[in-house]
Design an enzyme around this catalytic site. Structure first.
Site, PDB file in Angstrom:
ATOM      1  N   ARG A 116       1.032  -1.171   0.372  1.00  0.00           N
ATOM      2  CA  ARG A 116       0.196   0.187   0.149  1.00  0.00           C
ATOM      3  C   ARG A 116       0.847   1.128   0.382  1.00  0.00           C
ATOM      4  O   ARG A 116       1.906   1.421   0.909  1.00  0.00           O
ATOM      5  CB  ARG A 116      -0.668   0.139   1.271  1.00  0.00           C
ATOM      6  CG  ARG A 116      -1.109   1.512   1.592  1.00  0.00           C
ATOM      7  CD  ARG A 116      -2.432   0.989   2.692  1.00  0.00           C
ATOM      8  NE  ARG A 116      -4.291   1.025   1.928  1.00  0.00           N
ATOM      9  CZ  ARG A 116      -5.075   0.861   2.766  1.00  0.00           C
ATOM     10  NH1 ARG A 116      -5.627   1.007   3.481  1.00  0.00           N
ATOM     11  NH2 ARG A 116      -6.128  -0.262   1.910  1.00  0.00           N
ATOM     12  N   HIS A 143      -6.896   0.903  -6.287  1.00  0.00           N
ATOM     13  CA  HIS A 143      -7.349  -0.087  -4.927  1.00  0.00           C
ATOM     14  C   HIS A 143      -7.998  -1.767  -5.660  1.00  0.00           C
ATOM     15  O   HIS A 143      -9.284  -1.460  -5.376  1.00  0.00           O
ATOM     16  CB  HIS A 143      -8.913   0.605  -4.312  1.00  0.00           C
ATOM     17  CG  HIS A 143      -7.880  -0.433  -2.500  1.00  0.00           C
ATOM     18  ND1 HIS A 143      -7.457  -1.306  -2.538  1.00  0.00           N
ATOM     19  CD2 HIS A 143      -8.809   0.046  -1.822  1.00  0.00           C
ATOM     20  CE1 HIS A 143      -7.244  -1.879  -1.125  1.00  0.00           C
ATOM     21  NE2 HIS A 143      -7.850  -0.960  -1.038  1.00  0.00           N
ATOM     22  N   GLN A 146     -10.420  -4.198  -3.938  1.00  0.00           N
ATOM     23  CA  GLN A 146     -11.096  -4.035  -3.408  1.00  0.00           C
ATOM     24  C   GLN A 146     -12.184  -4.063  -4.335  1.00  0.00           C
ATOM     25  O   GLN A 146     -13.565  -4.474  -4.149  1.00  0.00           O
ATOM     26  CB  GLN A 146     -10.905  -2.836  -2.682  1.00  0.00           C
ATOM     27  CG  GLN A 146     -12.505  -1.562  -2.715  1.00  0.00           C
ATOM     28  CD  GLN A 146     -12.695  -2.704  -1.174  1.00  0.00           C
ATOM     29  OE1 GLN A 146     -12.042  -2.187  -0.045  1.00  0.00           O
ATOM     30  NE2 GLN A 146     -13.933  -2.535  -0.856  1.00  0.00           N
ATOM     31  N   ASP A 239     -17.344   6.380  -1.369  1.00  0.00           N
ATOM     32  CA  ASP A 239     -15.958   6.183  -0.332  1.00  0.00           C
ATOM     33  C   ASP A 239     -15.897   7.956   0.399  1.00  0.00           C
ATOM     34  O   ASP A 239     -16.832   8.349   0.159  1.00  0.00           O
ATOM     35  CB  ASP A 239     -14.658   6.119  -1.254  1.00  0.00           C
ATOM     36  CG  ASP A 239     -13.434   5.488  -1.127  1.00  0.00           C
ATOM     37  OD1 ASP A 239     -14.089   5.526   0.335  1.00  0.00           O
ATOM     38  OD2 ASP A 239     -12.661   6.430  -1.367  1.00  0.00           O
ATOM     39  N   CYS A 279     -15.623   0.992   0.525  1.00  0.00           N
ATOM     40  CA  CYS A 279     -15.512   0.139   0.283  1.00  0.00           C
ATOM     41  C   CYS A 279     -15.091   0.459   2.405  1.00  0.00           C
ATOM     42  O   CYS A 279     -14.247  -0.755   3.316  1.00  0.00           O
ATOM     43  CB  CYS A 279     -13.977   1.370  -0.009  1.00  0.00           C
ATOM     44  SG  CYS A 279     -13.380   2.208  -0.268  1.00  0.00           S
ATOM     45  N   ARG A 307     -13.420  -9.229   1.088  1.00  0.00           N
ATOM     46  CA  ARG A 307     -12.181  -8.803   0.876  1.00  0.00           C
ATOM     47  C   ARG A 307     -11.279  -9.958   1.367  1.00  0.00           C
ATOM     48  O   ARG A 307     -10.642 -10.914   0.983  1.00  0.00           O
ATOM     49  CB  ARG A 307     -11.658  -7.538   2.373  1.00  0.00           C
ATOM     50  CG  ARG A 307     -12.217  -6.127   1.063  1.00  0.00           C
ATOM     51  CD  ARG A 307     -12.077  -5.673   0.022  1.00  0.00           C
ATOM     52  NE  ARG A 307     -10.244  -5.690   0.024  1.00  0.00           N
ATOM     53  CZ  ARG A 307      -9.703  -4.827   0.597  1.00  0.00           C
ATOM     54  NH1 ARG A 307      -9.902  -3.984   1.403  1.00  0.00           N
ATOM     55  NH2 ARG A 307      -7.998  -4.547   0.378  1.00  0.00           N
TER      56      ARG A 307
HETATM   57  N1   CP Z   1     -11.660  -0.686   2.523  1.00  0.00           N
HETATM   58  C1   CP Z   1     -10.148  -0.599   2.711  1.00  0.00           C
HETATM   59  O1   CP Z   1      -8.983  -0.402   1.295  1.00  0.00           O
HETATM   60  O2   CP Z   1      -9.688  -0.039   3.931  1.00  0.00           O
HETATM   61  P1   CP Z   1      -8.024  -0.278   4.787  1.00  0.00           P
HETATM   62  O3   CP Z   1      -7.505   1.391   4.811  1.00  0.00           O
HETATM   63  O4   CP Z   1      -8.847  -0.880   6.175  1.00  0.00           O
HETATM   64  O5   CP Z   1      -7.301  -0.741   4.633  1.00  0.00           O
HETATM   65  N1  NVA Z   2     -10.279   6.967  -0.928  1.00  0.00           N
HETATM   66  C1  NVA Z   2     -10.107   5.820  -0.140  1.00  0.00           C
HETATM   67  C2  NVA Z   2      -9.953   4.004   0.105  1.00  0.00           C
HETATM   68  C3  NVA Z   2      -9.527   3.975   1.780  1.00  0.00           C
HETATM   69  C4  NVA Z   2      -9.576   2.474   1.814  1.00  0.00           C
HETATM   70  C5  NVA Z   2      -8.556   6.243   0.871  1.00  0.00           C
HETATM   71  O1  NVA Z   2      -7.449   6.584  -0.873  1.00  0.00           O
HETATM   72  O2  NVA Z   2      -8.188   6.588   1.425  1.00  0.00           O
END
Ligand code: CP
Ligand code: NVA
Length: 320
Positions: A116, A143, A146, A239, A279, A307
């Site tokens: 990430r 993502h 997701q 989101d 999400c 997930r």
């Molecule tokens: N939806 C998602 O990826 O959540 P986290 O940021 O908690 O991993």
């Molecule tokens: N759009 C959000 C998604 C988190 C899972 C972010 O990037 O913070």
């Protein structure tokens, strides 16, 4: 034993998962089918299916996570393998060792890397120098895990994907939306985006989604009026308005996105049996009100659970 042949049958062994752009619809379906088997077996009491016995997944995190970290870690455990949580600043990466050198070294120890990161270029660079599959666990741009998991949830709830209408309400430049655009276009889900016209998707992602949609027959539409967009929606998705790393833009984005809150009134304009998806994490009261996320439309907890099952499928197919 039958599981050992999955990857060779479906030909995903060794593949990276960085954008979704390079995944064919039948490859996405092989992930969804495999996830269904994992979920069924899980509920039949078979929690551990050791297709990745002795294998290790390195998980690099430049940003916080609840779902991604825990679901990947539990997935590796339930596949008989092991996951290593590696905070960016705890690695020599944080002191300037290059991404390329880190990728080369990790490839000598582990069987796969999930990361990430802030910038998509970072994950592309990791994949370029790694000899093991690299999975994107969220970047500023996309993502993908997701979105694949969300297609599974929609399939589970609606019994099909082709021809459904998914409406994303909120930030039209959101990373999760980018992946939903690609996954929907590949799998034949019609997608509509309700957002201010200043917040529209990345052009490269949109072009790739439009190309995929030509093959699947899916439609991609844009609206400024959320009420117009949600007419006939089977799925209403939102989101957060301010993604990780965009904190400085908070004031501006919140002001722009105020008319795009998912409310009970907005849900009443969707199809009668519409579902609500997010999400997570949610900023309750901002992009969605409690009455919707806790209401009869909401499938967000099943969505979060899935997930785990979907990522088990991805790991089994790419790493086994
Ligand atoms: N939806 C998602 O990826 O959540 P986290 O940021 O908690 O991993
Ligand atoms: N759009 C959000 C998604 C988190 C899972 C972010 O990037 O913070």
């Amino acid at each position: 034993m039958e599981y050992r042949s999955w990857s060779s049958i479906r030909n995903l062994k060794g593949k990276d998962l960085l954008w979704l752009v390079d995944y064919k619809p039948e490859e996405l379906w092989s992930i969804l089918d495999t996830a269904r088997i994992f979920k069924e077996r899980f509920y039949a009491g078979e929690r551990v299916i050791p297709v990745l016995q002795g294998k290790v997944l390195a998980m690099i995190f430049q940003k916080p996570s609840t779902r991604t970290r825990i679901s990947f870690e539990v997935a590796m455990l339930q596949l008989g393998g092991h996951a290593l949580y590696l905070g960016w600043r705890d690695l020599q990466l944080g002191r300037g060792e290059t991404i390329a050198d880190t990728a080369r070294v990790l490839s000598r120890y582990v069987d796969g890397i999930m990361a990430r990161v802030f910038a998509q270029e970072t994950i592309v660079e990791l994949a370029k120098y790694a000899d093991v599959p690299v999975i994107n666990g969220l970047s500023d741009l996309v993502h993908p895990v997701q979105a694949i998991s969300d297609m599974f949830t929609i399939w589970e709830k609606k019994g099909k994907l082709q021809g459904l209408k998914l409406v994303f309400v909120g930030d039209g430049s959101d990373n999760v939306l980018h992946s939903l655009l690609l996954a929907s276009a590949k799998l034949g889900v019609n997608i509509a985006v309700a957002s201010p016209k200043e917040l529209r998707p990345n052009k490269e992602i949109l072009r790739a989604a439009e190309e995929a949609a030509e093959f699947s027959g899916a439609t991609i539409e844009f609206y400024e009026d959320p009420y117009e967009a949600v007419r006939g929606a089977d799925i209403v998705y939102t989101d957060v308005w301010v993604s990780m790393g965009q904190e400085e833009e908070r004031e501006k984005k919140v002001k722009m996105l105020e008319p795009y809150r998912v409310t009970v009134d907005l849900m009443k304009h969707a199809a009668r049996d519409a579902i609500f998806m997010h999400c997570l994490p949610a900023h309750r009261g901002e992009e969605v009100v409690n009455e919707v996320i806790d209401g009869p439309w909401s499938v967000v907890w099943d969505q979060a659970e899935n997930r785990l099952h979907v990522q088990k499928a991805i790991l089994a197919l790419l790493l086994a």
